[in-house]
Design an enzyme around this catalytic site. Structure first.
Site, short mmCIF file in Angstrom:
data_model
loop_
_atom_site.label_atom_id
_atom_site.label_comp_id
_atom_site.label_asym_id
_atom_site.label_seq_id
_atom_site.Cartn_x
_atom_site.Cartn_y
_atom_site.Cartn_z
N LYS A 67 0.97 -1.18 0.08
CA LYS A 67 0.08 -0.16 0.09
C LYS A 67 0.83 1.00 -0.16
O LYS A 67 2.08 1.14 0.68
CB LYS A 67 -0.99 -0.04 1.27
CG LYS A 67 -1.94 0.85 1.18
CD LYS A 67 -3.09 0.31 0.35
CE LYS A 67 -4.50 0.85 0.54
NZ LYS A 67 -5.46 -0.08 0.22
N ASP A 107 -6.70 4.18 -4.65
CA ASP A 107 -7.36 3.90 -3.25
C ASP A 107 -8.04 5.28 -2.90
O ASP A 107 -8.50 5.95 -3.85
CB ASP A 107 -6.26 3.71 -2.28
CG ASP A 107 -7.07 3.05 -0.99
OD1 ASP A 107 -7.33 1.94 -1.10
OD2 ASP A 107 -7.07 3.70 0.04
N1 GLU Z 1 -7.30 0.21 -3.22
C1 GLU Z 1 -7.75 -1.01 -3.49
C2 GLU Z 1 -8.03 -1.94 -2.36
O1 GLU Z 1 -7.79 -1.31 -1.10
C3 GLU Z 1 -7.59 -1.67 -4.49
C4 GLU Z 1 -6.23 -2.11 -4.76
C5 GLU Z 1 -5.73 -2.63 -5.98
O2 GLU Z 1 -6.52 -2.71 -6.87
O3 GLU Z 1 -4.75 -3.05 -6.06
O4 GLU Z 1 -8.25 -2.99 -2.28
#
Ligand code: GLU
Length: 377
Positions: A67, A107
């Site tokens: 993340k 996100d």
């Molecule tokens: N931000 C989204 C999550 O928390 C998507 C992450 C992604 O697609 O890599 O799942």
């Protein structure tokens, strides 16, 4: 951790703090979103990175967990400032990301435009177009059909399954959605399309309530124009906290973490909670909800639709072969239904709640992978 100096419109240089946490890569390349929010810090990003590891493992994806984020309120920056910030942040983390290494996505506070800038900056530095370096891109530059609605759609697939377990169909259900952003808006649209009564929605500007069901088609048009749900006509206006206490079949918290906590969990009347956001229910609240018999569909299952379609997008990019929206949606449904059944069965066999069941089945897969790979020394 990186420093992100940005030339602001008034000519001054402001320095923002940026983060990318890579938690686990036993199952494949690191994967996870980039968050722009004024409360982003290292410990939040680290916690969210570990959730991505568990989510990707549970959903059977060949991906690890990561993340990222920048501590910034994106609403306070102009488009040019946001672009400068995104480009500098991408350059700073460029040595650590890549289509085979670590693949960012949107996100909270970021979107397909952010991903387009990231793709462009990364590609400029490598000298050729690297479409597989980020997912959640615009369709015109290698994005997948259906990615934008994917997290919300996944929330609704998980909702259908959970309702089935309490003997209800989505077309007879009432739903309250906390957060009318990228996740909540699409969850509302998909729920509404399946005949559910979306009786309440909220965003930072307030909450709307109509026991007969809100016209979500009109509301999403309204929000696309005006950004906020505030002042939407012909509905009751209630407080954001009141929305959480409505007597509905389903409550879908789709914004930030920690909204259902020890102080308010006892007031929640929903029969099912579907966690569209990451970490919206605290550990203490989980216990209160369980004692009331409320079914909580945990985040790593309920909001997995986003990363599932991100995985589909990455596969399409590296194979240069693009799928129809119907194909994306039906493949997504299959993944979410399967993961739901796996978690439900685990919970039933081991007499635990869905969150423990989801975590345990996710950890079992990780454990097998780690043991097979063996120790490095
Ligand atoms: N931000 C989204 C999550 O928390 C998507 C992450 C992604 O697609 O890599 O799942």
């Amino acid at each position: 951790m990186v420093s992100v100096p940005v030339k602001m419109d008034d000519g001054r240089v402001k320095v923002f703090s940026g983060y990318r946490v890579q938690h686990n890569q036993m199952l494949g390349p690191f994967k996870g979103g980039i968050r722009y929010h004024h409360l982003v810090d290292l410990s939040e990003v680290a916690a969210l990175a570990s959730l991505m590891t568990f989510k990707n493992s549970l959903l059977n994806l060949p991906l690890g967990g990561a993340k990222g984020g920048v501590q910034v309120d994106p609403n306070k920056l102009s488009k040019a400032e946001l672009e400068n910030l995104t480009r500098r942040f991408t350059s700073e983390i460029a040595p650590f990301i890549g289509p085979d290494r670590d693949i960012p996505a949107p996100d909270v506070g970021t979107d397909s435009q952010t991903m387009a800038w990231m793709l462009d900056t990364y590609s400029l530095e490598s000298g050729f177009s690297q479409t597989g370096v980020v997912t959640g891109k615009p369709v015109e530059i290698g994005g997948s059909l259906g990615r934008e609605a994917a997290t919300g759609l996944g929330v609704i697939y998980a909702t259908e399954k959970a309702l089935e377990k309490i003997g209800k169909r989505i077309s007879d259900a009432t739903i309250a959605v906390q957060g009318f952003g990228k996740v909540g808006m699409y969850a509302s649209i998909e729920g509404y399309a399946k005949g559910a009564k979306v009786v309440a929605v909220s965003d930072v500007s307030g909450a709307l309530y109509d026991p007969k069901g809100i016209n979500i088609a009109e509301l999403s048009r309204y929000v696309r124009e005006r950004k906020m749900i505030k002042d939407f006509p012909e509905v009751q206006h209630i407080s954001n906290e009141e929305l959480l206490y409505l007597d509905v079949d389903v409550l879908a918290p789709c914004a930030l973490e920690g909204v259902i906590h020890a102080g308010n969990a006892k007031n929640v009347k929903a029969k099912v909670i579907v966690e569209g956001a990451n970490g919206p229910t605290t550990r203490e609240a989980d216990e209160v909800l369980a004692s009331k018999g409320c079914v909580v569909v945990p985040d790593i299952l309920a909001n997995g639709g986003g990363v599932v379609v991100s995985y589909f997008e990455w596969v399409q990019d590296i194979s240069w072969l693009f799928w129809s929206e119907d194909e994306v949606r039906s493949k997504l449904r299959e993944v979410i239904y399967k993961a739901f059944d796996k978690v439900w069965q685990f919970a039933d066999t081991h007499k635990v709640h869905m969150r423990s069941a989801a975590m345990a089945s996710s950890l079992l897969r990780l454990e097998r992978a780690m043991k097979l790979r063996g120790q490095a020394w």
